[in-house]
Design an enzyme around this catalytic site. Structure first.
Site, PDB file in Angstrom:
ATOM      1  N   ASP A   1      -3.088   9.524  -3.726  1.00  0.00           N
ATOM      2  CA  ASP A   1      -3.472   8.168  -3.326  1.00  0.00           C
ATOM      3  C   ASP A   1      -4.559   7.664  -4.280  1.00  0.00           C
ATOM      4  O   ASP A   1      -5.579   7.111  -3.847  1.00  0.00           O
ATOM      5  CB  ASP A   1      -3.924   8.078  -1.867  1.00  0.00           C
ATOM      6  CG  ASP A   1      -4.033   6.622  -1.405  1.00  0.00           C
ATOM      7  OD1 ASP A   1      -3.671   5.717  -2.184  1.00  0.00           O
ATOM      8  OD2 ASP A   1      -4.486   6.394  -0.273  1.00  0.00           O
TER       9      ASP A   1
ATOM     10  N   HIS B   1      -0.192   9.726   3.009  1.00  0.00           N
ATOM     11  CA  HIS B   1      -1.568  10.098   3.376  1.00  0.00           C
ATOM     12  C   HIS B   1      -1.807  10.344   4.870  1.00  0.00           C
ATOM     13  O   HIS B   1      -2.621   9.666   5.492  1.00  0.00           O
ATOM     14  CB  HIS B   1      -2.583   9.091   2.828  1.00  0.00           C
ATOM     15  CG  HIS B   1      -2.224   7.625   2.972  1.00  0.00           C
ATOM     16  ND1 HIS B   1      -1.806   7.067   4.160  1.00  0.00           N
ATOM     17  CD2 HIS B   1      -2.248   6.626   2.058  1.00  0.00           C
ATOM     18  CE1 HIS B   1      -1.590   5.777   3.961  1.00  0.00           C
ATOM     19  NE2 HIS B   1      -1.844   5.483   2.708  1.00  0.00           N
TER      20      HIS B   1
ATOM     21  N   HIS C   1      -1.935   4.186  -7.409  1.00  0.00           N
ATOM     22  CA  HIS C   1      -2.122   2.744  -7.612  1.00  0.00           C
ATOM     23  C   HIS C   1      -2.523   2.513  -9.066  1.00  0.00           C
ATOM     24  O   HIS C   1      -3.619   2.905  -9.474  1.00  0.00           O
ATOM     25  CB  HIS C   1      -3.205   2.212  -6.662  1.00  0.00           C
ATOM     26  CG  HIS C   1      -2.830   2.350  -5.219  1.00  0.00           C
ATOM     27  ND1 HIS C   1      -2.067   1.408  -4.551  1.00  0.00           N
ATOM     28  CD2 HIS C   1      -3.054   3.343  -4.322  1.00  0.00           C
ATOM     29  CE1 HIS C   1      -1.860   1.808  -3.299  1.00  0.00           C
ATOM     30  NE2 HIS C   1      -2.446   2.985  -3.136  1.00  0.00           N
ATOM     31  N   LEU C   2      -1.622   1.910  -9.831  1.00  0.00           N
ATOM     32  CA  LEU C   2      -1.903   1.678 -11.259  1.00  0.00           C
ATOM     33  C   LEU C   2      -2.536   0.309 -11.510  1.00  0.00           C
ATOM     34  O   LEU C   2      -3.013   0.040 -12.615  1.00  0.00           O
ATOM     35  CB  LEU C   2      -0.626   1.818 -12.089  1.00  0.00           C
ATOM     36  CG  LEU C   2      -0.070   3.233 -12.274  1.00  0.00           C
ATOM     37  CD1 LEU C   2       1.214   3.199 -13.090  1.00  0.00           C
ATOM     38  CD2 LEU C   2      -1.098   4.147 -12.928  1.00  0.00           C
ATOM     39  N   ARG C   3      -2.501  -0.568 -10.492  1.00  0.00           N
ATOM     40  CA  ARG C   3      -3.198  -1.876 -10.545  1.00  0.00           C
ATOM     41  C   ARG C   3      -2.668  -2.835 -11.607  1.00  0.00           C
ATOM     42  O   ARG C   3      -3.338  -3.812 -11.925  1.00  0.00           O
ATOM     43  CB  ARG C   3      -4.698  -1.687 -10.814  1.00  0.00           C
ATOM     44  CG  ARG C   3      -5.400  -0.698  -9.897  1.00  0.00           C
ATOM     45  CD  ARG C   3      -5.447  -1.171  -8.479  1.00  0.00           C
ATOM     46  NE  ARG C   3      -6.354  -0.368  -7.673  1.00  0.00           N
ATOM     47  CZ  ARG C   3      -6.164  -0.145  -6.373  1.00  0.00           C
ATOM     48  NH1 ARG C   3      -5.107  -0.652  -5.748  1.00  0.00           N
ATOM     49  NH2 ARG C   3      -7.029   0.556  -5.688  1.00  0.00           N
TER      50      ARG C   3
ATOM     51  N   HIS D   1     -11.186   1.671  -8.297  1.00  0.00           N
ATOM     52  CA  HIS D   1     -11.888   0.394  -8.123  1.00  0.00           C
ATOM     53  C   HIS D   1     -13.049   0.358  -9.115  1.00  0.00           C
ATOM     54  O   HIS D   1     -13.471   1.401  -9.629  1.00  0.00           O
ATOM     55  CB  HIS D   1     -12.436   0.261  -6.702  1.00  0.00           C
ATOM     56  CG  HIS D   1     -11.366   0.148  -5.659  1.00  0.00           C
ATOM     57  ND1 HIS D   1     -10.537  -0.947  -5.546  1.00  0.00           N
ATOM     58  CD2 HIS D   1     -10.969   1.016  -4.692  1.00  0.00           C
ATOM     59  CE1 HIS D   1      -9.684  -0.750  -4.549  1.00  0.00           C
ATOM     60  NE2 HIS D   1      -9.910   0.439  -4.017  1.00  0.00           N
TER      61      HIS D   1
ATOM     62  N   HIS E   1       2.984   3.761   4.805  1.00  0.00           N
ATOM     63  CA  HIS E   1       1.537   3.719   5.056  1.00  0.00           C
ATOM     64  C   HIS E   1       1.431   3.352   6.534  1.00  0.00           C
ATOM     65  O   HIS E   1       1.880   2.273   6.931  1.00  0.00           O
ATOM     66  CB  HIS E   1       0.907   2.659   4.147  1.00  0.00           C
ATOM     67  CG  HIS E   1      -0.488   2.269   4.505  1.00  0.00           C
ATOM     68  ND1 HIS E   1      -1.556   2.516   3.672  1.00  0.00           N
ATOM     69  CD2 HIS E   1      -1.000   1.630   5.586  1.00  0.00           C
ATOM     70  CE1 HIS E   1      -2.671   2.051   4.233  1.00  0.00           C
ATOM     71  NE2 HIS E   1      -2.349   1.506   5.395  1.00  0.00           N
TER      72      HIS E   1
ATOM     73  N   HIS F   1       1.930   9.165  -5.021  1.00  0.00           N
ATOM     74  CA  HIS F   1       1.124   8.059  -4.477  1.00  0.00           C
ATOM     75  C   HIS F   1       0.005   7.652  -5.434  1.00  0.00           C
ATOM     76  O   HIS F   1      -1.096   8.195  -5.404  1.00  0.00           O
ATOM     77  CB  HIS F   1       0.529   8.492  -3.123  1.00  0.00           C
ATOM     78  CG  HIS F   1       0.127   7.327  -2.284  1.00  0.00           C
ATOM     79  ND1 HIS F   1       0.468   7.216  -0.955  1.00  0.00           N
ATOM     80  CD2 HIS F   1      -0.581   6.215  -2.575  1.00  0.00           C
ATOM     81  CE1 HIS F   1      -0.017   6.085  -0.472  1.00  0.00           C
ATOM     82  NE2 HIS F   1      -0.664   5.465  -1.443  1.00  0.00           N
TER      83      HIS F   1
ATOM     84  N   ASP G   1       2.801   0.022   0.843  1.00  0.00           N
ATOM     85  CA  ASP G   1       1.501   0.716   0.883  1.00  0.00           C
ATOM     86  C   ASP G   1       0.306  -0.215   0.707  1.00  0.00           C
ATOM     87  O   ASP G   1       0.303  -1.123  -0.112  1.00  0.00           O
ATOM     88  CB  ASP G   1       1.406   1.837  -0.161  1.00  0.00           C
ATOM     89  CG  ASP G   1       0.170   2.670   0.106  1.00  0.00           C
ATOM     90  OD1 ASP G   1       0.140   3.342   1.135  1.00  0.00           O
ATOM     91  OD2 ASP G   1      -0.780   2.599  -0.687  1.00  0.00           O
TER      92      ASP G   1
HETATM   93  O1  DOR Z   1      -7.796   3.704   0.333  1.00  0.00           O
HETATM   94  C1  DOR Z   1      -6.789   3.074   0.047  1.00  0.00           C
HETATM   95  N1  DOR Z   1      -6.711   2.316  -1.062  1.00  0.00           N
HETATM   96  N2  DOR Z   1      -5.744   3.140   0.864  1.00  0.00           N
HETATM   97  C2  DOR Z   1      -4.661   2.359   0.704  1.00  0.00           C
HETATM   98  O2  DOR Z   1      -3.762   2.457   1.494  1.00  0.00           O
HETATM   99  C3  DOR Z   1      -4.608   1.359  -0.384  1.00  0.00           C
HETATM  100  C4  DOR Z   1      -5.476   1.755  -1.496  1.00  0.00           C
HETATM  101  C5  DOR Z   1      -5.707   0.669  -2.486  1.00  0.00           C
HETATM  102  O3  DOR Z   1      -4.742  -0.009  -2.884  1.00  0.00           O
HETATM  103  O4  DOR Z   1      -6.858   0.487  -2.903  1.00  0.00           O
HETATM  104 ZN    ZN Z   2      -1.762   3.680   1.748  1.00  0.00          ZN
END
Ligand code: DOR
Ligand code: ZN
Length: 427
Positions: free
Chosen positions: A306, A233, A63-65, A310, A180, A61, A153
């Site tokens: 997860d 999660h 997130h590579l953005r 940011h 999710h 899990h 997700d």
């Molecule tokens: O806290 C989270 N951030 N939960 C998620 O399900 C998505 C993720 C995000 O993409 O920032």
């Molecule tokens: Zn999620």
């Protein structure tokens, strides 16, 4: 032939029920021998005396953005951060901009990963086009092109009918749906768990039921369709009970939990510190205990991060308006080791099962094992030295962590992918 010899490490390989001092010989990217005092000569020898040798971790899990929000993270920084955390394989979530919902969009990631990635990246596909919850992606074509998992997700597919149709397809193709669980109609602007602490802080709450109704619904649908379901999660005691009940009924369902959900509760949130804002939210102390016990009892199969990076600016907007998410790739193994293994709650083999072997099984990939014949994906840890988590040292662009300053054990000395050192002293 290219060879690497890892000598004298404490090798932990639950795939073979093995734990002990051993040497590992790697030939052309593949583990060829594991044994005591190997006599083989190699191009490069790593002395792992006093260190612990794991299969490379598999994180389901992340997130590579990339594409679309490269200011938060990109394939190069995210995968290097992963290597720094001992992770050699990750599953990237599809809520990028645009979302990963077609063969051509996914090929952008796989092509870029070929040149930029430090580790192995699998890109999950969205379940619906544009992640708008209305029309299914072309599941058949995506699987044909190599996609190994589907997820919406960031949110749930709110139409049970549509998710059921997706599961009927994925069941036939043998790929998991990574769910999710969040009924958006119950969230209503909530930013933390709906409990006493939310009241004290004057912040709108999210009821645990928002997670549980979808977890239950998805288990019912997986049971009916025979699809493979993975609950992302998990954060509430109720979700654990649902997962256990579904298992007892013979449903093909696994579950993951993230370090923040078994280490922090809503009572740990300092006033207006959005580094603690995550979705699902930090729950109660009772939930935290339920998560830990579920890891120990085997109800929870996997620990994932997860990883949700940011920017500082975004996280400084305050608890109400900052985005949800925690940067987790570079703290996860140390937190699990320090809080679960060192405390005697989980064995080293148990840690490897939850962070490498079981996640690899969810994706049906060759990973999570040090058995001869396996790809030489390896993480070598020093668990002896204590240090403080310092986000300024993260390779991830996301410095957003509620664990800054926490004392932990577990430094990654080397990460090896296909027999090549991708993190640590290269010569
Ligand atoms: O806290 C989270 N951030 N939960 C998620 O399900 C998505 C993720 C995000 O993409 O920032
Ligand atoms: Zn999620």
């Amino acid at each position: 032939m290219k060879t690497l010899l890892i000598k004298n490490g404490y090798v932990v390989n639950p795939a073979d029920n093995f734990e002990g001092i051993a040497d590992i010989l790697i030939e052309d990217g593949v583990i060829s021998k594991v044994g005591e005092k190997l006599k083989d000569k190699a191009d490069r020898t790593v002395d792992a005396s006093g260190l612990t040798v794991f299969p490379g971790l598999v994180d389901l899990h992340v997130h590579l953005r990339d594409p679309g929000q490269e200011y938060k993270e990109d394939i190069a920084t995210g995968s290097e951060a992963a290597a720094h955390g001992g992770i050699t394989t990750l599953l990237a979530m599809p809520n990028t901009h645009p979302p990963m919902d077609s063969v051509s969009r996914i090929s952008y990631v796989t092509n870029k990963a070929r040149t930029d990635a430090h580790i192995k990246i699998y890109q999950a596909s969205a379940i619906t086009k544009n992640m708008s919850g209305e029309e299914l992606v072309d599941i058949g074509a995506l699987v044909q092109s190599g996609v190994r998992a589907f997820s919406e997700d960031g949110k749930s597919v709110m139409s049970a009918g549509l998710l059921r149709a997706a599961m009927q397809k994925t069941a036939k193709l043998g790929v998991p749906i990574m769910a999710h669980c969040e009924d958006i109609t119950m969230v209503r602007g909530g930013v933390m768990n709906d409990d006493e602490n939310a009241k004290k802080m004057g912040l709108p709450g999210i009821t645990p039921a928002a997670e549980e109704v979808i977890a239950a619904r998805d288990c019912v649908l997986a049971h009916e369709t025979g699809a493979q379901l993975h609950l992302c999660h998990c954060s509430t005691k109720g979700t654990i009970e649902i997962l256990q009940a579904a298992r007892n009924l013979g449903t093909h369902v696994t579950g993951e939990v993230c370090p923040h959900h078994f280490l922090l509760s809503s009572s740990d949130i300092p006033c207006d510190d959005a580094d603690y804002k995550v979705n699902p939210p930090l729950r109660t102390i009772e939930d935290v205990e339920a998560m830990k016990n579920a890891i120990k009892d085997g109800i929870i199969d996997c620990i994932s991060t997860d990883h949700a990076p940011h920017s500082m600016d975004e996280k400084e907007r305050g608890f109400l308006s900052a985005p949800f998410g925690i940067s987790g790739l570079e703290t996860s193994a140390a937190l699990v080791y320090t809080e679960l293994v060192k405390t005697g709650f989980l064995t080293l083999s148990g840690m490897v099962e939850k962070m490498a072997l079981n996640p690899a099984k969810v994706l049906h990939i060759d990973a999570g094992t040090l058995n001869p014949g396996a790809a030489a994906d390896i993480a070598i840890f020093d668990f002896n030295e204590e240090y403080q988590i310092n986000p300024a040292k993260f390779l991830s662009k996301g410095k957003n962590t509620p664990f800054a300053g926490r004392e932990v054990y577990g430094t990654v000395k080397y990460t090896v992918k296909n027999g090549n050192i991708v993190w640590g002293k290269r010569n």
